[in-house]
Design a protein around this motif. Structure first.
Motif, PDB file in Angstrom:
ATOM      1  N   ASP A   1       0.859  -1.175   0.000  1.00  0.00           N
ATOM      2  CA  ASP A   1       0.000   0.000   0.000  1.00  0.00           C
ATOM      3  C   ASP A   1       0.899   1.230   0.000  1.00  0.00           C
ATOM      4  O   ASP A   1       1.656   1.448   0.950  1.00  0.00           O
ATOM      5  N   PRO A   2       0.868   2.028  -1.055  1.00  0.00           N
ATOM      6  CA  PRO A   2       1.786   3.173  -1.131  1.00  0.00           C
ATOM      7  C   PRO A   2       1.621   4.149   0.024  1.00  0.00           C
ATOM      8  O   PRO A   2       2.549   4.901   0.346  1.00  0.00           O
TER       9      PRO A   2
ATOM     10  N   THR B   1       5.447   7.851  -6.814  1.00  0.00           N
ATOM     11  CA  THR B   1       4.987   6.472  -6.936  1.00  0.00           C
ATOM     12  C   THR B   1       5.515   5.912  -8.254  1.00  0.00           C
ATOM     13  O   THR B   1       5.254   6.450  -9.331  1.00  0.00           O
TER      14      THR B   1
ATOM     15  N   SER C   1      -2.550   4.374  -7.281  1.00  0.00           N
ATOM     16  CA  SER C   1      -1.607   4.761  -6.236  1.00  0.00           C
ATOM     17  C   SER C   1      -1.641   6.266  -5.983  1.00  0.00           C
ATOM     18  O   SER C   1      -1.645   6.714  -4.827  1.00  0.00           O
TER      19      SER C   1
END
Length: 393
Positions: free
Chosen positions: A179-180, A192, A201
């Motif tokens: 999970d960014p 990202t 993202s």
């Protein structure tokens, strides 16, 4: 009926350099190869030209210093995160060097057990053994190492964790998660680096309060200090060129494909389809690596390559419609069904199991497999008979 169906030929070409007239070179290479090897070009043949030589002919390069300058201009301060990059010396190492040159401190979030194109850090079995859930668990480097030790790529033998840290000159802390938003614990400024999931993202990061959100497509999307650039994809699709530069994805590929088609028509009298191709969209069944590290398979192609195949599945017809028929009777029945098929077979059981992919993705994959990325010297591919069917004479 012709004895052969689809034929794919790699066409040898000169070494392409900046400023070369690649449209002319490609058209001449194909027509001269046909004459020399004794085969005829036909309407609806397909010619593919790899994106790499188009970018080289355009001189679409950027130095690491130019990448760093763009990062400095777009990210305030020197502390930021880089999330979900792929594990690649060719695709990402130079980008990371350029990006890290603009940083005082860098947080790199690596996806695990593998990156988005399938390069593995770990196996699922290792995660199961340790009771780790990659969808929820975020690990720092010490935790990762205590659990799993060194992570060495099975094909390249590279420890990408150590390698990426070394490329940043010791500026980077490595994190592991999918999970960014996990990087926002450390910084509100994020690049990202994922390819096909980048839009999601960016949305997640912005929704979670990130102050700066960039994708690789937002870097070098315009010229920086005289650099090359790509207005849509930026650094996406770039490759290592030299120790101090990258070669970007080619610009204006659509116009180039149409120029090649026009020259082929002038030289051969045939209406030949043309596409520019990059990575083929296929997955290695052993290593699990999905080959598509470019943002798209084909950034430019002629109009006749729009759409998806509209094909009947002969295996299904042989088992059903042909029934108890065999030999010529079965063949003629199936040929007649092909000649009279509907313009759209979507939802028709007789087409189920045929590949539901765009023509450009299928043809680009065939081109990529034909030309390879090594020393074959065939950056141009000629495909014949792709649009034939069993019913064609």
């Amino acid at each position: 009926m012709r004895a052969f169906g689809t034929i794919s030929r790699g066409v040898r070409a000169p070494i392409i350099k900046k400023g070369d007239d690649l449209a002319e070179i490609a058209a001449l290479s194909v027509t001269e190869a046909a004459e020399k090897e004794g085969f005829e070009l036909r309407d609806r043949d397909v010619v593919g030209i790899t994106e790499s030589v188009l970018a080289r002919a355009q001189g679409n390069y950027a130095s690491l210093a130019q990448i760093a300058a763009d990062v400095r201009a777009k990210i305030p301060g020197g502390v930021f995160g880089v999330t979900l990059p792929i594990l690649s010396r060719n695709r990402f190492s130079q980008i990371l060097r350029g990006v890290s040159a603009a940083a005082d401190k860098l947080y790199i979030l690596l996806a695990y057990p593998g990156d988005e194109v399938g390069n593995p850090l770990l196996s699922w079995e290792q995660l199961d053994e340790k009771g780790i859930n990659p969808y929820t668990d975020v690990l720092d480097e010490a935790e990762f190492t205590a659990l799993f030790g060194r992570a060495v790529h099975p094909f390249t033998g590279v420890d990408y964790i150590s390698y990426y840290k070394e490329l940043t000159g010791g500026k980077a802390s490595i994190l592991f998660g999918n999970d960014p938003r996990a990087v926002l614990k450390y910084t509100k400024h994020v690049i990202t680096a994922d390819i096909h999931t980048r839009h999601r993202s960016k949305k997640l990061l912005r929704g979670a309060g990130a102050e700066t959100v960039l994708g690789l497509d937002d870097l070098l999307n315009g010229p920086v200090e005289g650099s090359g650039y790509h207005p849509q994809y930026g650094l996406l699709g770039s490759n290592l060129a030299t120790e101090d530069s990258v070669k970007l994805f080619p610009r204006d590929a659509q116009a180039f494909a149409e120029r090649v088609a026009a020259r082929l028509l002038a030289l051969s009298g045939k209406n030949i389809e043309v596409l520019v191709y990059g990575d083929g969209a296929f997955k290695d069944p052993v290593g699990g690596i999905w080959e598509l590290a470019d943002p798209v398979v084909s950034p430019g192609y002629t109009k006749g390559l729009e759409g998806t195949p509209n094909e009947l599945k002969i295996k299904y017809l042989a088992d059903t419609a042909a029934g108890d028929k065999s030999g010529d009777a079965a063949s003629e029945l199936i040929k007649d069904m092909i000649r009279n098929k509907q313009e759209s077979l979507v939802g028709d059981m007789s087409s189920q199991g045929t590949t539901p992919r765009r023509l450009t993705d299928l043809l680009g994959s065939l081109c990529d497999l034909t030309s390879g990325s090594g020393d074959k010297g065939t950056p141009i591919v000629l495909i014949q008979g792709y649009f034939d069917s069993y019913a064609d004479i």
